[in-house]
Motif scaffolding. Structure first.
Motif, PDB file in Angstrom:
ATOM      1  N   TYR A  52      59.567  18.730  51.067  1.00 32.66           N
ATOM      2  CA  TYR A  52      60.901  19.062  50.575  1.00 32.66           C
ATOM      3  C   TYR A  52      61.252  20.483  51.005  1.00 32.66           C
ATOM      4  N   SER A  53      61.828  20.636  52.178  1.00 26.61           N
ATOM      5  CA  SER A  53      62.119  21.967  52.723  1.00 26.61           C
ATOM      6  C   SER A  53      63.011  22.796  51.818  1.00 26.61           C
ATOM      7  N   VAL A  56      61.173  23.974  48.747  1.00 24.64           N
ATOM      8  CA  VAL A  56      60.195  25.024  49.046  1.00 24.64           C
ATOM      9  C   VAL A  56      60.887  26.375  49.132  1.00 24.64           C
ATOM     10  N   ILE A  57      61.989  26.425  49.858  1.00 24.52           N
ATOM     11  CA  ILE A  57      62.738  27.679  50.010  1.00 24.52           C
ATOM     12  C   ILE A  57      63.279  28.150  48.664  1.00 24.52           C
ATOM     13  N   GLU A  58      63.780  27.232  47.865  1.00 25.09           N
ATOM     14  CA  GLU A  58      64.309  27.559  46.542  1.00 25.09           C
ATOM     15  C   GLU A  58      63.243  28.205  45.666  1.00 25.09           C
ATOM     16  N   LEU A  59      62.051  27.618  45.651  1.00 21.53           N
ATOM     17  CA  LEU A  59      60.956  28.145  44.836  1.00 21.53           C
ATOM     18  C   LEU A  59      60.515  29.525  45.313  1.00 21.53           C
ATOM     19  N   PHE A 111      58.597  26.590  56.454  1.00 17.26           N
ATOM     20  CA  PHE A 111      57.285  27.060  56.903  1.00 17.26           C
ATOM     21  C   PHE A 111      57.307  28.566  57.122  1.00 17.26           C
ATOM     22  N   GLN A 112      58.344  29.040  57.770  1.00 21.18           N
ATOM     23  CA  GLN A 112      58.463  30.470  58.035  1.00 21.18           C
ATOM     24  C   GLN A 112      58.675  31.268  56.756  1.00 21.18           C
ATOM     25  N   LYS A 113      59.414  30.695  55.811  1.00 28.28           N
ATOM     26  CA  LYS A 113      59.614  31.369  54.525  1.00 28.28           C
ATOM     27  C   LYS A 113      58.292  31.476  53.770  1.00 28.28           C
ATOM     28  N   LEU A 114      57.484  30.428  53.840  1.00 25.28           N
ATOM     29  CA  LEU A 114      56.177  30.443  53.196  1.00 25.28           C
ATOM     30  C   LEU A 114      55.289  31.518  53.805  1.00 25.28           C
ATOM     31  N   LEU A 115      55.314  31.634  55.120  1.00 26.11           N
ATOM     32  CA  LEU A 115      54.522  32.670  55.786  1.00 26.11           C
ATOM     33  C   LEU A 115      55.032  34.068  55.441  1.00 26.11           C
TER      34      LEU A 115
END
Length: 283
Positions: A52-53, A56-59, A111-115
């Protein structure tokens, strides 16, 4: 409040893919750190695992102390290395389509936000000593490997606990329908100086990634000119005094069987089909 599974309302919203409820909950209590449920999963891990992209960004953007834990020592980045979509389709995804399961494609933004938020997770190992790069290699996610190495090259040096294999061992041991394409990806990966330096690194049995590659893909080895691209030591011997050259010239039924046994070993590690993944050919 948590239910019997230790799921909060946020856990449940993520589990059911309800992005709007996630957004509402984030506004209500952005400072709360959500603990893992009975399955060892935090909302962030579940969102990544569920592909759920937007969620993920929201969290990551709105939860000030978001937890990243997953089961068996994994983190959200371990899950991301396995499940994120980078424009190509993996054999795993083919199997999902064939079986009629919905294929949810994720963009690079999450993915980039997570990194960006959790860069330190690149070197985090799970209970088996696997880093996110190990998982990316096991699931033939080569673009993820390149992205991770651009941020932290030293992470590729880490070997697992059981067999002392680096991610490069796992990348060399893949075998499936897209062999030629994956070998090209492997060659591109080896252009990274640090990854290339691991080409002579032996596992618990002394086998280097080139031993594994030669044993599993002997016929393709020279066709794709791996020899000239890696600069590896072809005279390196394993614990049984077998060199890569020996395997290429004479073959090695014993080594090939040793490597194949890794795909059947279900007594250790987290996969019933072992560390070296021999996938069935798919159309």
């Amino acid at each position: 409040m948590a239910n019997n599974e230790k799921n909060t309302a946020l856990h449940e919203a993520v589990c059911h893919g309800n992005v709007q409820v996630v957004k509402i909950l984030m506004k209500q209590d952005p400072d709360y750190s959500y603990s893992p449920n009975n399955f060892g999963k935090t909302p962030l891990y579940m969102a990544v695992e569920g592909r759920y992209s937007e969620m993920v960004i929201e969290l990551l953007e709105n939860c000030t102390s978001v937890s990243y834990e997953g089961p068996k020592g994994k983190t959200a980045l371990h899950a991301a290395a396995m499940h994120f979509y980078f424009g190509g389709i993996t054999t795993y995804d083919c199997a999902r389509q064939i079986s009629g399961l919905q294929l949810r494609k994720l963009d690079k933004a999450a993915f980039q936000k997570l990194l960006e938020k959790k860069e330190g997770l690149i070197q985090k190992t799970d209970y088996y000593g696997w880093t996110p790069i190990h998982y990316a290699a096991y699931h033939d996610q080569y673009q993820q490997i390149r992205v991770l190495l651009e941020i932290d090259q030293t992470a590729s040096n880490i070997a697992d606990k059981d067999r002392k294999m680096t991610a490069l061992h796992l990348a060399a041991g893949q075998g499936h329908a897209r062999t030629r394409m994956e070998f090209q990806d492997l060659k591109n990966l080896l252009k990274n100086p640090l990854a290339r330096s691991l080409i002579d690194e032996g596992d618990a049995n002394g086998n280097t990634p080139l031993h594994v590659l030669a044993a599993i893909h002997r016929k393709e080895f020279f066709k794709i000119k791996v020899r000239y691209d890696t600069g590896g030591n072809y005279g390196a011997v394993n614990n049984k005094n077998v060199s890569v050259i020996d395997v290429l010239i004479y073959g090695s039924c014993e080594l090939k069987e040793d490597v194949r046994n890794l795909s059947r070993d279900n007594g250790r590690g987290q996969y019933s089909d072992g560390i070296i993944c021999k996938r069935a050919l798919l159309p």
